[in-house]
Design a protein around this motif. Sequence first.
Motif, short mmCIF file in Angstrom:
data_model
loop_
_atom_site.label_atom_id
_atom_site.label_comp_id
_atom_site.label_asym_id
_atom_site.label_seq_id
_atom_site.Cartn_x
_atom_site.Cartn_y
_atom_site.Cartn_z
N GLU A 316 -20.36 -79.78 32.25
CA GLU A 316 -20.27 -79.19 33.59
C GLU A 316 -20.19 -77.66 33.46
N PRO A 317 -20.46 -76.93 34.55
CA PRO A 317 -20.48 -75.47 34.49
C PRO A 317 -19.18 -74.84 33.98
N ASP B 283 -28.82 -79.14 38.51
CA ASP B 283 -27.92 -78.87 39.63
C ASP B 283 -28.42 -77.70 40.46
N ARG B 284 -28.71 -76.62 39.77
CA ARG B 284 -29.12 -75.40 40.47
C ARG B 284 -30.47 -75.58 41.16
N LEU B 350 -24.65 -69.23 45.45
CA LEU B 350 -24.32 -70.37 44.58
C LEU B 350 -23.39 -69.91 43.47
N TYR B 351 -23.74 -68.80 42.82
CA TYR B 351 -22.95 -68.33 41.67
C TYR B 351 -21.60 -67.79 42.11
N ASN B 353 -19.90 -69.02 44.52
CA ASN B 353 -19.10 -70.24 44.72
C ASN B 353 -18.65 -70.80 43.37
N TRP B 354 -19.55 -70.79 42.40
CA TRP B 354 -19.18 -71.31 41.07
C TRP B 354 -18.09 -70.47 40.42
N GLN B 357 -15.02 -71.71 41.86
CA GLN B 357 -14.73 -73.11 41.52
C GLN B 357 -14.40 -73.26 40.03
N PHE B 358 -15.09 -72.54 39.17
CA PHE B 358 -14.91 -72.69 37.71
C PHE B 358 -14.31 -71.40 37.16
N TRP B 365 -20.52 -66.52 35.85
CA TRP B 365 -21.19 -66.77 37.14
C TRP B 365 -21.21 -65.52 38.01
#
Lengths: 381, 383
Positions: A316-317, B283-284, B350-351, B353-354, B357-358, B365
């Motif tokens: 996963e990322p 995903d992307r 998107l990035y 958000n990533w 999130q991560f 990101w």
Amino acid sequence: MNAKITGWLKDHGLFFNPFEPLQADRDTRLWMYWVGNLEVFQVAWEPQAALLLAPWGGGKSALRARLTQECWATPVEARPFPLVYFPGGLYADLTSYLSEIVANGTRELLLALARHPRYFLEASPRSQKAFADFLSAVLPSAAFGLDQMVEEGSLAPLNRPYDPGYDLEIPREERGDWLAFALALRNLLPATVSPLGPAAQWAELLFWIKELLHRPRVYVLVDGLDAWPDTARDPVSLFQAATPFLKAAPEWAQQGCFLKLFLPAAIKPLLTPELFSPELSCGEISWSAPLLSQVLQRRMIAASRGRLDALAALAEPALAGLDEQLVQAVPLLPRELLVLVNRILETHAQAAAPRLEGACVAACLNHYYEEIMNGPYATSV
Amino acid sequence: MALMPLPYNPALFVGRQDKIDQVLDIVTTLLTGKAPPARTLIFTGQRGSGKTWLLHHLKKRFEDEFKDRVRAIFVDLEDWQTVTEPEKFVREVMAAFAQQLPAQAGQVTEEEKFAVPLRRWTEWLVQDVRKWVSQGVIVVLLLDSVYETAPETLELLEQSLLAPLAVEKGVLILMAGRGFPPFWHAPELGIYSEELKLEPFAEADSKALLAKASVDDPQRIRRVIELSGGYPYLLWALGCAKPEKDTETLKAALDYMLKPVLKDPETWQRWQSAAVLEVFDEDRLAKLSGSDLAAAKDFLDTLLETNLAWYKKERRGYVLDAAIHQVWEQVIRLSNPNDWKALHQQAAQLYQNWAKQFQTTAAIWEERARYHEEQILKEAGNA
């Protein structure tokens, strides 16, 4: 479990599990992804006696297996003949080792002839008979092996005891000849034969390797001296066990035979400068983080046929830096890295998630650190 | 308008002087009887980077400079790409090689070509090569489209031709290929070979090539270099076309480059996010195209199977063949500027958000998000 892991990897574009083999000499694909110091490989490849050192779990057997595989690369007539020898005991002098070396070498020669039977079939009748006499003197069980081969219709009876790390198929054009070879040789084996002493056997073995296989030289790859209780953790005992080989190396070199002695790096303090000469070189495998990264990278490349070059591609990322994280988590030893990756894959297979997840990796890393903290990191080999 | 591969023309050849010098030095070393560090060189590069032209040009340079002291044999494996049976393929290649080495092996008849055991043919070829070498001649095998050949076929070709030649001291092997390198067994082809990557042209060589297309207006030169990314094939195509035809030329180039895999124009329209994202995964792709994950994975698999994309560890994702990426993004930017901008905006979002999130990989990101934001700003600045 293995099937689950392999199935999951296949879904992600890997044609096999490149992390599964932990023992280099049982890895038939090692030649695809071997990582090592090119300078050390050069020392191993050059026609001179060499000591090849590595830390435990640091690629000693992998280098030996890789070197053996190179010696079987086409065109084989241009390559050294690899005589792989794992001592059956620890002896004080060379003569005792020599009997085993000759028996090993003769079996390997027989295997080589079985895979390329034309070498024997195109030899003169006189040579064929002389070789059969030699074979009978050195390997009394040769007749049985050949009978089994004929009965089973394959090379397996000869191949089974050997270094299984390389898969030796009979070249397609020669498959029709191997039965003719087996029967011809079997018929030539004498019922009785005059025994030969170890030194005479050794000289004759070298002769037949060059005469029948047309190989330019022989490499004796000695590994496993450190596998005995006496030598496993005692460099002094190990050095004593290695000494007969070191003393024999100059004479062997004159016979076109070169010693390649694979030893743990722990023996290094005992190797005095006087030991080395232009005729005896030394190479030591050492690992760095970038080199260790290549262990993961090349295996991924090999298994995915070039499409993937990082374990992170399966994650996963949040695990974008997974490969670097794993390299930093282990001591600089490839076996440790492979053990850790295998644990992650096993844990992940049980979770059955589509991609490697942070929680799974974190759990495996914690468990790994606990093992290191609580005792020597005993890798299950 | 359709673009075709450009046959080698020595008058148009530009650049690669460092590679040419390196090869000529190796040949000179071999002619003196010495051993160079490597006798197998492999030229790699993206589509349109000039690999085939370089091989042709080297052959010509050998003929011009070394005359009869070098025997150069050119073989393009693409000539037999429709031959799927490995042994048949290898025999055809060996026949092509033998024809250019007029000696015993070159006199093999059409019937013998498929009747003689392969290893016998190998022995003949090696003997012929040794005869040339014993006369003081260096034999150079120039082999094109190597990486594009099926692995099983290459393995047989290695056993039957390449490895036996690679161990001969008077032989130099020059290969060219795009994509993933094969796993060579022979150390001469693997460990002891040298890979030379053909990068896009720098400004000086780009200008030199455009001069041959009679492009000398500085503004036009800048524009062509920007659109082509320095890839020789694209430089030439754009240089020869009228400026108002740039978009059309790029579209034709894209058609040509994607020809082996082009299913239908709608497919490429649907997945144009692959060109804008620069780095991607299923995903992307799915998120930016509004498609489901399975469809995105299918498309990604197509790219992987045709060697148009691969995972790059340092980029944290899959990347397209650089030349294709260059052309494809330019086509989108020129013909659908609103789409292009929207895709960059979506990618940046998107990035971002990533990154939230991560958190452990947020820096990666955030950097990606910045890249896409900068592309939009740069375009607005140019406008």
